[in-house]
Design an enzyme around this catalytic site. Structure first.
Site, PDB file in Angstrom:
ATOM      1  N   GLU A  92     -19.668   5.277 -12.894  1.00 50.37           N
ATOM      2  CA  GLU A  92     -18.457   5.704 -12.189  1.00 50.37           C
ATOM      3  C   GLU A  92     -17.190   5.160 -12.824  1.00 50.37           C
ATOM      4  OE1 GLU A  92     -19.711   1.874 -10.017  1.00 50.37           O
ATOM      5  OE2 GLU A  92     -20.673   3.567 -11.029  1.00 50.37           O
TER       6      GLU A  92
ATOM      7  N   CYS B 277     -26.933   0.365 -10.268  1.00 57.42           N
ATOM      8  CA  CYS B 277     -27.052  -1.093 -10.290  1.00 57.42           C
ATOM      9  C   CYS B 277     -28.097  -1.552  -9.257  1.00 57.42           C
ATOM     10  CB  CYS B 277     -25.690  -1.732 -10.067  1.00 57.42           C
ATOM     11  SG  CYS B 277     -25.623  -3.466 -10.557  1.00 57.42           S
TER      12      CYS B 277
ATOM     13  N   SER C  27       0.813  -1.234   0.000  1.00 57.55           N
ATOM     14  CA  SER C  27       0.000   0.000   0.000  1.00 57.55           C
ATOM     15  C   SER C  27       0.840   1.273   0.000  1.00 57.55           C
ATOM     16  CB  SER C  27      -0.963   0.012   1.209  1.00 57.55           C
ATOM     17  OG  SER C  27      -1.811  -1.107   1.186  1.00 57.55           O
TER      18      SER C  27
ATOM     19  N   HIS D  90     -22.758   0.993 -14.456  1.00 58.17           N
ATOM     20  CA  HIS D  90     -21.834   1.628 -13.518  1.00 58.17           C
ATOM     21  C   HIS D  90     -21.139   2.821 -14.175  1.00 58.17           C
ATOM     22  CE1 HIS D  90     -21.943  -1.357 -10.221  1.00 58.17           C
ATOM     23  NE2 HIS D  90     -22.279  -2.192 -11.197  1.00 58.17           N
TER      24      HIS D  90
ATOM     25  N   THR E 299      14.979   0.688   2.847  1.00 59.50           N
ATOM     26  CA  THR E 299      15.108   0.826   1.392  1.00 59.50           C
ATOM     27  C   THR E 299      16.313   0.046   0.886  1.00 59.50           C
ATOM     28  OG1 THR E 299      13.998   2.966   1.286  1.00 59.50           O
ATOM     29  CG2 THR E 299      15.579   2.479  -0.465  1.00 59.50           C
TER      30      THR E 299
END
Length: 548
Positions: free
Chosen positions: A522, A381, A14, A520, A190
């Site tokens: 979006e 939907c 993430s 949909h 890193t």
């Protein structure tokens, strides 16, 4: 022949690989290059179509009906390039293909192994469309060192080795944690991440370092030295107020220039960032605020409705307002007699898609509240189906109106099936037939379908045309046989499939803004090209806010 950029991640998940990939694609476009972005996911599901929204977030659907990772939504929103079935692959899909070939005898009786058979399949996938664009950006899901990701890392190592020198580069995202006790950014994670990458034969050309604090010159030099990259190829990625600031922020940090330098492209075409400057201005300088309630069943995980939230933001940009989205759990007022405490004070209500009966009574009550209180309503939907059921119950007199989906779950018939399971429909020039016993994804109407809008309808006004194409992902439809009775009560079927069999859009005429769509919208909205429905929905919310 395309140049390839492989984007990997390390230290933690993430970090924003998808956003970095999308922003880089936008920057390369701004310099006049054509791009395509791809996602390689190590999980063993064939695709995310049958995964729980709580597990994976939303499923992004392409025009050609592929159910893909939500990162492909970022790719489309930032580049405007429509994703395809060939832009998303998982370990499950790769292994399924390999095993199908083995069963057919394609390997001539050889022992099937990860190397070369699985890696070759991955390389073949990466190579699709090689001659179509200037740059192909391929993001590898997960983090370096994950056992399930090893075949993908080996495949991209081989791929770069097979291509002519200078045609592939590697960009690696890592974390620079800040220790408040010592007041330092630590570079060791890193360094270890890069060493892990190097141990499997991949040397990064560019490092993108996620940090909450500015990276001092000393640390930047240290990273460059110990990770064996040029100092100007160490790019900082700071937290931003909006994801749509990312292209400008990465440009300021020199990411696009570092990429062009790595490919030895000189002189580099100057970027035209006018679009992104306008997007940033609309984001950071709104002229008002509207409050929109999203009444859903997966509200504990915002990524389950990622594209909807972004499309509302785009609608806000079109109207120069900030859209404050508030998540309302439909189950909270499933059995409540009065939903006012939950929905009062909002300028608009949106009910999104979903599967299953849980939370649907709350969604029906949200539609009723919006209809009776004249609050702008957008049903997507399942949200459209709930609006139709609400009208059937409270306007047309079908007290037991419901969906076959809920009867199927309960194992008996409890409802008048205003919404039913579609078993046959037309796609292009051929008929599609499905059974409830088919594989989950196989029972759905997926991908782009055309619709015809009624002349003089609200949606025809919003779209500015009578013919549209939108993406679908559902297996239940509103039954056309109830159309006449519902229209007599004020619910207009304003959008239909070209053959007139499938309701695509409903609206209420004597309402400021009440629209339900089976598709949909979006999924096709972008910051520089807001979807018409979301732009007009937010406009209606803006008008409501002035009346409150």
């Amino acid at each position: 022949m395309a140049r390839y950029i492989f984007i990997t991640g390390g230290v933690v998940s993430s970090l924003g690989k998808g956003l970095a990939s999308a922003a880089l694609g936008a920057l390369l476009q701004a310099r006049g290059f054509s791009v395509r972005l791809r996602k390689l996911d190590p999980y063993l599901n064939v695709d995310p179509g049958t995964m729980s929204p709580f597990e994976h977030g939303e499923v992004f659907v392409t025009d050609d009906g592929a159910e893909t990772d939500l990162d492909l939504g970022h790719y489309e929103r930032f580049t405007g390039v429509a994703a395809r079935n060939t832009d998303s692959v998982s370990s499950g899909r790769v292994y399924s293909t390999v095993l199908e070939k083995e069963r057919r005898g394609d390997y001539l009786g050889k022992t099937i192994q990860v190397v070369p058979h699985v890696t070759n399949e991955i390389k073949d996938f990466i190579n699709v469309g090689d001659d179509e664009v200037d740059f192909m950006l391929c993001e590898i899901g997960g983090t370096v060192g994950d056992i399930e990701g090893l075949p993908f890392f080996e495949a991209i190592r081989q791929f770069a080795h097979d291509k002519p020198r200078g045609q592939c580069i590697f960009m690696h995202l890592t974390l620079l944690p800040y220790l408040s006790a010592s007041g330092e950014l630590k570079t060791k994670p890193t360094q270890h991440s890069v060493k892990e990458l190097q141990s499997i034969g991949i040397a990064p050309d560019i490092l993108v370092c996620r940090s909450e604090h500015p990276i001092p010159e000393k640390e930047r030099e240290k990273i460059a030295l110990f990770c064996n990259v040029r100092k100007d190829a160490v790019v900082a990625a700071y937290d931003l107020k909006s994801i749509y600031e990312a292209p400008l922020a990465y440009h300021e940090q020199g990411l696009d220039q570092a990429v062009l330098d790595a490919f030895d492209i000189s002189p580099a075409p100057a970027p035209n960032l006018a679009i992104w400057n306008d997007v940033k201005d609309r984001i950071i300088n709104p002229e008002g605020t509207v409050r929109v309630a999203i009444v859903g069943k997966y509200t504990q995980l915002e990524d389950a409705y990622k594209s909807i939230k972004e499309a509302l933001t785009h609608g806000g940009m079109a109207n120069r307002v900030k859209v404050d989205v508030e998540w309302v759990d439909a189950e909270v007022f499933d059995s409540a007699d009065d939903v006012s405490p939950h929905l009062e004070g909002f300028h608009a209500i949106l009910v999104p898609g979903g599967f299953g009966e849980r939370g649907t009574e709350g969604k029906i009550k949200a539609a009723q509240f919006a209809r009776e209180r004249k609050i702008p309503y957008l049903g997507i939907c399942l949200g459209m189906q709930m609006a139709v059921i609400e009208a059937a119950r409270n306007l047309a007199g079908f007290d037991d109106a419901g969906s076959e989906e809920f009867d199927h779950e309960a194992g008996g018939k409890r409802f008048t099936p205003v919404v039913y399971h579609l078993k046959e429909w037309v796609q292009g020039n051929h008929k599609v037939r499905r059974k409830e016993t088919d594989d989950k994804g196989g029972t759905m109407r997926l991908g782009a379908y055309n619709a015809t809008l009624a002349e003089g309808s609200k949606v025809a006004q919003v779209y500015g045309t009578s013919a549209i194409e939108e993406r679908h992902r559902h297996r239940y439809e509103v039954d056309i046989k109830y159309r006449e009775k519902l229209e007599k009560c004020g619910l207009t079927f304003s959008g239909m499939s070209p053959d007139g069999r499938l309701p695509e859009i409903v609206e209420i005429k004597d309402h400021p803004w009440f629209i339900g769509v089976q598709f949909h919208p979006e999924l096709k909205s972008k910051p520089f090209e807001p979807h018409p429905l979301f732009a007009d929905f937010v406009r209606a919310a803006k008008e409501t806010s002035r009346l409150v």
